[in-house]
Motif scaffolding. Structure first.
Motif, short mmCIF file in Angstrom:
data_model
loop_
_atom_site.label_atom_id
_atom_site.label_comp_id
_atom_site.label_asym_id
_atom_site.label_seq_id
_atom_site.Cartn_x
_atom_site.Cartn_y
_atom_site.Cartn_z
N ALA A 275 0.84 -1.21 0.00
CA ALA A 275 0.00 0.00 0.00
C ALA A 275 0.87 1.25 0.00
O ALA A 275 0.57 2.23 -0.69
CB ALA A 275 -0.92 -0.01 1.22
N LEU A 276 1.97 1.23 0.79
CA LEU A 276 2.87 2.37 0.83
C LEU A 276 3.49 2.63 -0.55
O LEU A 276 3.60 3.79 -1.00
CB LEU A 276 3.96 2.14 1.86
N LYS A 277 3.88 1.58 -1.23
CA LYS A 277 4.46 1.71 -2.57
C LYS A 277 3.45 2.33 -3.54
O LYS A 277 3.78 3.23 -4.33
CB LYS A 277 4.92 0.36 -3.07
N GLU A 278 2.20 1.86 -3.47
CA GLU A 278 1.18 2.38 -4.38
C GLU A 278 0.86 3.84 -4.09
O GLU A 278 0.59 4.62 -5.01
CB GLU A 278 -0.08 1.51 -4.29
N VAL A 279 0.88 4.21 -2.79
CA VAL A 279 0.65 5.61 -2.43
C VAL A 279 1.77 6.50 -2.98
O VAL A 279 1.53 7.60 -3.49
CB VAL A 279 0.52 5.77 -0.91
N ARG A 280 3.02 6.02 -2.88
CA ARG A 280 4.15 6.78 -3.42
C ARG A 280 4.00 6.98 -4.93
O ARG A 280 4.27 8.06 -5.46
CB ARG A 280 5.45 6.06 -3.11
N GLU A 281 3.60 5.93 -5.62
CA GLU A 281 3.40 6.04 -7.07
C GLU A 281 2.27 7.02 -7.40
O GLU A 281 2.36 7.80 -8.34
CB GLU A 281 3.10 4.67 -7.66
N LEU A 282 1.21 6.97 -6.59
CA LEU A 282 0.08 7.88 -6.81
C LEU A 282 0.49 9.32 -6.61
O LEU A 282 0.18 10.21 -7.41
CB LEU A 282 -1.06 7.51 -5.87
N VAL A 283 1.24 9.60 -5.52
CA VAL A 283 1.70 10.96 -5.24
C VAL A 283 2.66 11.43 -6.33
O VAL A 283 2.64 12.59 -6.74
CB VAL A 283 2.36 11.02 -3.85
N SER A 284 3.51 10.54 -6.81
CA SER A 284 4.45 10.90 -7.87
C SER A 284 3.73 11.33 -9.13
O SER A 284 4.11 12.28 -9.81
CB SER A 284 5.38 9.72 -8.17
N ASN A 285 2.63 10.65 -9.45
CA ASN A 285 1.87 11.01 -10.66
C ASN A 285 1.07 12.29 -10.49
O ASN A 285 0.62 12.88 -11.47
CB ASN A 285 0.92 9.87 -11.04
#
Length: 377
Positions: free
Chosen positions: A230-240
Motif C-alpha cells: 500500500a505504501l508503494k502504491e501511495v508513493r506512485e500515486l503521489v508521484s503522478n
C-alpha cells in the motif's frame, strides 16, 4: 462601454493630446465668425455634442442611436456654419464601439454619407477655408472610413481574448475536478482495499494470538507485506500527482492557439525519455506562459514549437511571426518572463529571447535522466 472617466478614445495611433486639440480647435473656427448669434450657437452646439458623446457611452441600445443622431446633426451644422469637420472623428470612434453588427454597419454607412455631404456643402460655403486645410480634411475623411473598423475589430479582439481567458480558467477548473475524481478512484481502488484487508487480518491475528500463535505470526507477516504494498502504491500515486506531462500540455496549447486563430506547428517529439516529472512540469508551465504571451501580445498568425532532447539538454523553442519584443522592453514582469526564469532556476534551466521577424523564446534545461530503482525491502 467605457468607464465614466474615459472621456477620450484610446487609440494607439492617436494620443490624448490630439483629442484635446480636437476639443479646443472648434473654438478657433467658432470665433472666426463676426456674428454673436453664430458664436453662441456654435458654443451651445459644441457643449451639446460632448454631452451627447458622454451620454451615448452609458445609454441603452435605443437611446444610443438617438444620441448618435444628435451628434450627426451637430456635426453637419458645425461643418456648414463654421467649416469644422473634425467632430466626425469623435463620431467615427464611437461608432466602432457599437457591438451590434447590423447596427454598426447601418450607422457606419449613414455617418460616411452625412460626413461627405456635409463636407461638400462646407466646400460650397467655405471654399477658401477648405482649400487651406485640404490635407487635414482628406485625413479626416480617411479616418471616418477606417477608424470605426479599427475600433470595432480591436473591441472584438479584446472580447475574444477575455472569452479565451475565461475558457482557460474553466478548463483549469475542470482539470482540477477531473484530477480529484481520479485521485478518489485511485485511493478507493488501491489504498482503500488494502486498508480493509489490513483491518480484517488484524482482527484475525488478535483472535489467533493465543489459540494458534504460528498462524497469527503468518497473518502479521501478511499485514506487514500488505502495508508495504500500500505504501508503494501511495508513493506512485503521489508521484503522478506532482505535475503535467509536456505532451499533455501541448494538446491544451493547440486548443488555445486554435481558439485565437493562430496556426500551430510542432517540431520534434514531445514525449521525453526518462525525464523526471518535476522537470516536465516546469517545462509545461513555462511553455504555457510563453504561448499565453504569444496570444495576448504578439499579434501573430503562426506559432511553432520545437521540442528537442539531446544527451546534454532538453530544448523547448517557441517562435512566432508577430511584432516582436523591443530590446528595451520594460514589462517583463507583466509578461510572466520573470516567473518563467524563477521556475527554471529550480531545475538549473535558462531562458533566452531573440527578436527576428517575430520572437524566438528558447527554454533550456539540463537533461537529467531518471533511473528506476527497486522498492526497498
Amino acid at each position: 462601454m467605457q468607464n465614466w472617466y474615459q472621456i477620450f478614445p484610446k487609440n494607439p495611433w492617436l494620443s490624448l493630446y490630439a483629442w484635446v486639440a480636437f476639443c479646443v480647435l472648434p473654438f478657433f473656427f467658432i470665433f472666426r465668425s463676426s456674428s454673436l448669434t453664430e458664436i453662441a450657437i456654435g458654443i451651445l452646439s459644441l457643449g451639446l455634442f460632448f454631452l451627447a458623446y458622454r451620454l451615448s457611452f452609458n445609454s441603452k441600445t435605443g437611446f444610443v442611436y438617438v444620441w448618435i443622431s444628435v451628434k450627426m446633426a451637430i456635426n453637419i451644422g458645425m461643418t456648414f456654419l463654421f467649416g469644422y469637420v473634425y467632430l466626425s472623428l469623435f463620431l467615427a470612434f464611437f461608432i466602432g464601439n457599437i457591438r451590434n453588427k447590423v447596427g454598426f454597419f447601418i450607422v457606419y454607412g449613414i455617418h460616411i454619407g452625412t460626413a461627405i455631404l456635409a463636407i461638400i456643402f462646407g466646400i460650397m460655403e467655405h471654399g477658401e477655408l477648405y482649400r487651406t486645410q485640404f490635407p487635414f480634411v482628406l485625413l479626416t475623411v480617411i479616418g471616418v472610413i477606417l477608424l470605426p473598423f479599427n475600433t470595432y475589430n480591436r473591441n472584438k479582439r479584446e472580447k475574444l481574448e477575455g472569452q479565451l481567458e475565461d475558457a482557460n480558467k474553466r478548463i483549469s477548473q475542470l482539470m482540477i475536478i477531473e484530477e480529484r475524481e481520479r485521485i478518489a478512484r485511485d485511493l478507493h481502488d488501491t489504498l482503500g482495499q488494502k486498508l480493509s484487508l489490513i483491518g480484517l487480518k488484524s482482527d484475525l491475528a488478535s483472535k489467533l494470538v493465543l489459540r494458534d500463535p504460528q498462524t497469527a505470526v503468518e497473518e502479521i507477516n501478511d499485514i506487514r507485506q500488505t502495508a508495504r504494498t500500500a505504501l508503494k502504491e501511495v508513493r506512485e500515486l503521489v508521484s503522478n500527482m506532482r505535475g503535467a506531462r509536456l505532451q499533455d500540455e501541448l494538446i491544451r496549447i493547440q486548443q488555445i492557439l486554435k481558439a485565437a486563430d493562430i496556426d500551430f506547428i510542432l517540431y520534434g517529439n514531445a514525449q521525453l525519455t526518462n525525464t523526471p516529472l518535476l522537470v516536465e512540469n516546469v517545462l509545461s508551465m513555462c511553455l504555457k506562459e510563453a504561448v499565453t504571451n504569444v496570444v495576448k501580445h504578439s499579434e501573430a498568425t503562426r506559432c511553432s514549437i520545437l521540442v528537442k532532447q539531446t544527451a546534454e539538454e532538453v530544448l523547448v523553442q517557441v517562435q512566432d511571426d508577430g511584432i516582436g519584443m523591443p530590446e528595451s522592453h520594460t514589462h517583463i514582469q507583466g509578461n510572466g518572463l520573470a516567473g518563467m526564469r524563477e521556475r527554471l532556476e529550480f531545475v538549473n534551466g535558462i531562458l533566452d529571447i531573440k527578436t527576428r521577424e517575430g520572437t524566438i523564446l528558447n527554454i533550456r534545461v539540463p537533461n537529467v535522466i531518471l533511473y528506476s530503482t527497486k522498492e526497498e525491502t
